[in-house]
Write a protein that holds these residues in place. Structure first.
Motif, PDB file in Angstrom:
ATOM      1  N   LEU A   1       0.836  -1.213   0.000  1.00 27.05           N
ATOM      2  CA  LEU A   1       0.000   0.000   0.000  1.00 27.05           C
ATOM      3  C   LEU A   1       0.866   1.257   0.000  1.00 27.05           C
ATOM      4  O   LEU A   1       0.564   2.234  -0.695  1.00 27.05           O
ATOM      5  N   ILE A   2       1.958   1.199   0.778  1.00 33.11           N
ATOM      6  CA  ILE A   2       2.871   2.356   0.798  1.00 33.11           C
ATOM      7  C   ILE A   2       3.474   2.549  -0.602  1.00 33.11           C
ATOM      8  O   ILE A   2       3.569   3.675  -1.106  1.00 33.11           O
ATOM      9  N   GLY A   3       3.857   1.434  -1.227  1.00 33.00           N
ATOM     10  CA  GLY A   3       4.406   1.481  -2.590  1.00 33.00           C
ATOM     11  C   GLY A   3       3.418   2.105  -3.559  1.00 33.00           C
ATOM     12  O   GLY A   3       3.772   2.947  -4.386  1.00 33.00           O
ATOM     13  N   TYR A   4       2.171   1.709  -3.425  1.00 34.29           N
ATOM     14  CA  TYR A   4       1.121   2.239  -4.302  1.00 34.29           C
ATOM     15  C   TYR A   4       0.952   3.744  -4.079  1.00 34.29           C
ATOM     16  O   TYR A   4       0.895   4.535  -5.037  1.00 34.29           O
ATOM     17  N   ALA A   5       0.921   4.125  -2.804  1.00 38.95           N
ATOM     18  CA  ALA A   5       0.744   5.552  -2.478  1.00 38.95           C
ATOM     19  C   ALA A   5       1.905   6.379  -3.019  1.00 38.95           C
ATOM     20  O   ALA A   5       1.706   7.461  -3.583  1.00 38.95           O
ATOM     21  N   THR A   6       3.123   5.864  -2.872  1.00 37.22           N
ATOM     22  CA  THR A   6       4.307   6.575  -3.353  1.00 37.22           C
ATOM     23  C   THR A   6       4.259   6.731  -4.876  1.00 37.22           C
ATOM     24  O   THR A   6       4.530   7.805  -5.422  1.00 37.22           O
ATOM     25  N   ALA A   7       3.914   5.614  -5.533  1.00 35.75           N
ATOM     26  CA  ALA A   7       3.893   5.636  -7.006  1.00 35.75           C
ATOM     27  C   ALA A   7       2.800   6.561  -7.542  1.00 35.75           C
ATOM     28  O   ALA A   7       2.958   7.175  -8.606  1.00 35.75           O
ATOM     29  N   SER A   8       1.710   6.665  -6.809  1.00 36.51           N
ATOM     30  CA  SER A   8       0.576   7.469  -7.272  1.00 36.51           C
ATOM     31  C   SER A   8       0.923   8.947  -7.428  1.00 36.51           C
ATOM     32  O   SER A   8       0.323   9.650  -8.229  1.00 36.51           O
ATOM     33  N   VAL A   9       1.896   9.397  -6.622  1.00 38.29           N
ATOM     34  CA  VAL A   9       2.239  10.821  -6.697  1.00 38.29           C
ATOM     35  C   VAL A   9       3.251  11.106  -7.812  1.00 38.29           C
ATOM     36  O   VAL A   9       3.601  12.237  -8.070  1.00 38.29           O
TER      37      VAL A   9
ATOM     38  N   TYR B   1       6.422   1.854  -8.571  1.00 39.05           N
ATOM     39  CA  TYR B   1       5.685   0.949  -7.677  1.00 39.05           C
ATOM     40  C   TYR B   1       6.392  -0.408  -7.573  1.00 39.05           C
ATOM     41  O   TYR B   1       6.651  -0.910  -6.476  1.00 39.05           O
ATOM     42  N   TYR B   2       6.715  -1.012  -8.740  1.00 37.47           N
ATOM     43  CA  TYR B   2       7.360  -2.336  -8.720  1.00 37.47           C
ATOM     44  C   TYR B   2       8.751  -2.275  -8.075  1.00 37.47           C
ATOM     45  O   TYR B   2       9.137  -3.170  -7.322  1.00 37.47           O
ATOM     46  N   ASN B   3       9.500  -1.235  -8.387  1.00 35.04           N
ATOM     47  CA  ASN B   3      10.836  -1.087  -7.778  1.00 35.04           C
ATOM     48  C   ASN B   3      10.732  -1.021  -6.265  1.00 35.04           C
ATOM     49  O   ASN B   3      11.470  -1.699  -5.542  1.00 35.04           O
TER      50      ASN B   3
ATOM     51  N   ASP C   1      20.849 -10.373  -7.116  1.00 33.38           N
ATOM     52  CA  ASP C   1      19.955  -9.215  -7.040  1.00 33.38           C
ATOM     53  C   ASP C   1      19.668  -8.672  -8.446  1.00 33.38           C
ATOM     54  O   ASP C   1      20.509  -8.003  -9.034  1.00 33.38           O
ATOM     55  N   LEU C   2      18.473  -8.987  -8.949  1.00 32.80           N
ATOM     56  CA  LEU C   2      18.119  -8.552 -10.311  1.00 32.80           C
ATOM     57  C   LEU C   2      17.112  -7.390 -10.309  1.00 32.80           C
ATOM     58  O   LEU C   2      16.536  -7.071 -11.351  1.00 32.80           O
ATOM     59  N   LYS C   3      16.905  -6.817  -9.150  1.00 32.38           N
ATOM     60  CA  LYS C   3      15.843  -5.798  -9.036  1.00 32.38           C
ATOM     61  C   LYS C   3      16.030  -4.644 -10.027  1.00 32.38           C
ATOM     62  O   LYS C   3      15.054  -4.126 -10.565  1.00 32.38           O
ATOM     63  N   SER C   4      17.308  -4.303 -10.265  1.00 32.15           N
ATOM     64  CA  SER C   4      17.550  -3.125 -11.121  1.00 32.15           C
ATOM     65  C   SER C   4      17.050  -3.351 -12.550  1.00 32.15           C
ATOM     66  O   SER C   4      16.767  -2.400 -13.271  1.00 32.15           O
ATOM     67  N   PHE C   5      16.942  -4.619 -12.969  1.00 27.50           N
ATOM     68  CA  PHE C   5      16.476  -4.912 -14.333  1.00 27.50           C
ATOM     69  C   PHE C   5      14.977  -4.654 -14.483  1.00 27.50           C
ATOM     70  O   PHE C   5      14.481  -4.476 -15.586  1.00 27.50           O
ATOM     71  N   VAL C   6      14.261  -4.698 -13.360  1.00 25.64           N
ATOM     72  CA  VAL C   6      12.801  -4.566 -13.413  1.00 25.64           C
ATOM     73  C   VAL C   6      12.401  -3.199 -13.966  1.00 25.64           C
ATOM     74  O   VAL C   6      11.472  -3.085 -14.773  1.00 25.64           O
ATOM     75  N   GLY C   7      13.141  -2.168 -13.554  1.00 25.62           N
ATOM     76  CA  GLY C   7      12.844  -0.822 -14.004  1.00 25.62           C
ATOM     77  C   GLY C   7      12.904  -0.695 -15.521  1.00 25.62           C
ATOM     78  O   GLY C   7      12.134   0.043 -16.133  1.00 25.62           O
ATOM     79  N   TYR C   8      13.840  -1.452 -16.113  1.00 27.51           N
ATOM     80  CA  TYR C   8      13.989  -1.404 -17.580  1.00 27.51           C
ATOM     81  C   TYR C   8      13.046  -2.379 -18.285  1.00 27.51           C
ATOM     82  O   TYR C   8      13.024  -2.465 -19.495  1.00 27.51           O
TER      83      TYR C   8
END
Lengths: 258, 258
Positions: free
Chosen positions: B31-39, B48-50, B215-222
């Protein structure tokens, strides 16, 4: 010694000693003993004499510092011995998240029992120990007596040849004690080998034909029950009393004991 | 038999309040992720996914270290450790079963989080996830396996608090070795400080599990996926490191008095 004689020896301990790290003295010192098939042996001694350590060593939970220890012809703790040994600790420990029914199922599976045998034995033991209904509830809400009964069920689940019972009556109400006495008596009559650690002399008289006394890390007496208990009681009578008048002393110090 | 032990650990873990706490924390974080992404006006779904992945990554590793560090002493205190060891479970199986069971419990929790994350991402931003999410989670599972094995080994060597702290510091360090290395190289080249000793420590750290590779998280953004051969190769390396650390834990555990 013939192969038959060797297979009749359940526990063989030679010059066994144990010293824990940081302890000044030995917890067990130069222990020599042998327990044969069908014997019912009591392990007696004051708190701290080394009874629990000896039991844990027989179970392979504590490693010897020196000496030799074999259980059912294998080294203590070997997986083949566990299929023939049942153990009831003084305070059995279980996961409060599981029910007794689930626990016995999992233990049966870990012991390699087939599902049908496991189910039958689980039902029978829970019914025998008065846990048929409450056995389905999680053990987090069990009383001490119920946990003790669950411990007895888990010790008997795989129908072991050799049973080690550490203070078996601990935490049981008189009715449950009577029931357990009859169970132990039946186990004895069926030829199981028993090693019972207990402070209850009456129980020792009823169940055991041999008594081993541990005192200050050593075996000081080992022989037929009546003979050893007689010597032991004589020793207790002649030794220093615990206190001349403990209640009187407390009262004189201002404690209200009325 | 090892599967019974793994499932037993999984069952106990998932019935504890702790598991529900994890689930609740997951929900709040999403929910925090969603709220952050919404702005955010630029690619809110990427943000949001990151955010969701980073948070679940950190939270899961911390929770795994916490649980891994507690397990041995907790089981010993509850006397469930001796219950299993006298029920035919060898010491090696106990260690392996608990490491795998604990890891499996966290993978289950992680998968629940992933489902929730994707649901929220899909409903809120119309992006239900991508193949890279699965690759991230696969490698994260293996990194959790390494971290749990490492924590387990440390908890057999040290007291709980020390094992927990060491494991947390070591895990954080191994995840950021390259960043630390770059930092020191930069500061050295600009003569801000002498980083020779630090670079030597970093060289030594390269003998330890390369957690950064998991750690593959950085690939998600791309929104790009990684080759499956690479994912499987790193997963195999993770399994090998976990096996090595678990083998050390077993060697230590075999010698312990319980």
């Amino acid at each position: 010694m013939t192969a038959q004689d060797e297979s009749d020896i359940f526990v063989e301990i030679r010059r066994l000693s144990k010293r824990f790290k940081g302890n000044a003295g030995d917890t067990l010192q130069d222990i020599n003993l042998r327990i044969k098939r069908g014997e019912s042996v009591a392990l007696v001694g004051a708190n701290g004499a080394g009874k629990s350590t000896l039991i844990k060593m027989i179970l392979g939970l504590v490693r010897p510092s020196t000496g030799e220890l074999s259980v059912l012809g294998a080294s203590a703790g070997a997986s083949q011995t566990h299929s023939r040994v049942g153990y009831l600790p003084e305070i059995p420990g279980f996961w409060g998240e599981l029910s007794a029914f689930e626990l016995l199922g999992d233990l049966a599976s870990l012991r390699g029992l087939d599902k049908e045998t496991a189910h039958k034995r689980r039902e029978k033991l829970l019914s025998l120990l008065g846990l048929s209904k409450r056995g389905q509830r999680s053990m987090g809400g069990y009383s001490k007596g119920m946990l003790q009964r669950t411990g007895i069920a888990s010790a008997l689940l795989h129908n072991p040849d050799f049973l080690i019972l550490d203070e078996p009556m601990s935490g049981l109400d008189p009715r449950a004690q009577e029931k357990l006495r009859s169970v132990i008596q039946k186990l004895r009559e069926s030829g199981k080998t028993l090693l019972i650690s207990s402070h209850a002399l009456e129980d020792i008289r009823s169940f055991c034909d041999r008594v081993i006394v541990l005192e200050r890390s050593k075996v000081v007496l080992d022989g037929p029950t009546e003979e050893v208990l007689g010597t032991l009681l004589e020793k207790y009578r002649s030794s220093e009393p615990w206190d001349e008048d403990p209640l009187g002393e407390l009262s004189s110090e201002g404690w209200s004991l009325t | 038999m090892i599967s019974t032990l793994i499932l037993l650990r999984l069952k106990i873990m998932l019935r504890q309040r702790f598991a529900w706490l994890c689930f609740g924390i997951g929900l709040i974080l999403i929910l925090i992720g969603y709220a952050t992404a919404s702005v955010s006006y630029v690619s809110p779904h990427k943000l949001y996914y990151n955010f969701a992945l980073a948070i679940s990554f950190v939270a899961l590793h911390l929770l795994a270290i916490y649980q891994g560090a507690q397990l041995f002493h907790d089981e010993k205190d509850r006397r469930t450790l001796q219950l299993l060891l006298v029920s035919g479970v060898s010491r090696a199986r106990w260690v392996v079963g608990n490491v795998l069971g604990l890891c499996l419990a966290f993978v289950v929790i992680d998968m629940l989080w992933l489902i929730l994350t994707s649901l929220m991402g899909g409903l809120a931003f119309g992006v239900w996830g991508s193949p890279i999410l699965l690759q991230v989670k696969i490698l994260q599972s293996f990194s959790l396996l390494i971290v749990i094995s490492l924590t387990f080994l440390l908890t057999l060597l040290f007291r709980t608090v020390l094992a927990l702290s060491l494991s947390a510091v070591l895990t954080a360090f191994l995840y950021s070795v390259s960043s630390i290395e770059n930092l020191f190289r930069d500061s050295q080249s600009s003569h801000l400080m002498d980083g020779d000793w630090a670079l030597k420590v970093i060289k030594l750290a390269k003998l330890l599990p390369p957690l950064e590779w998991f750690d593959l998280k950085s690939f998600v953004g791309y929104e790009s996926s990684v080759s499956w051969i690479m994912v499987l190769g790193v997963a195999a390396l993770g399994a090998a490191w976990a096996a090595l650390l678990t083998a050390f834990a077993v060697m230590r555990f075999e010698k312990m008095d319980l």
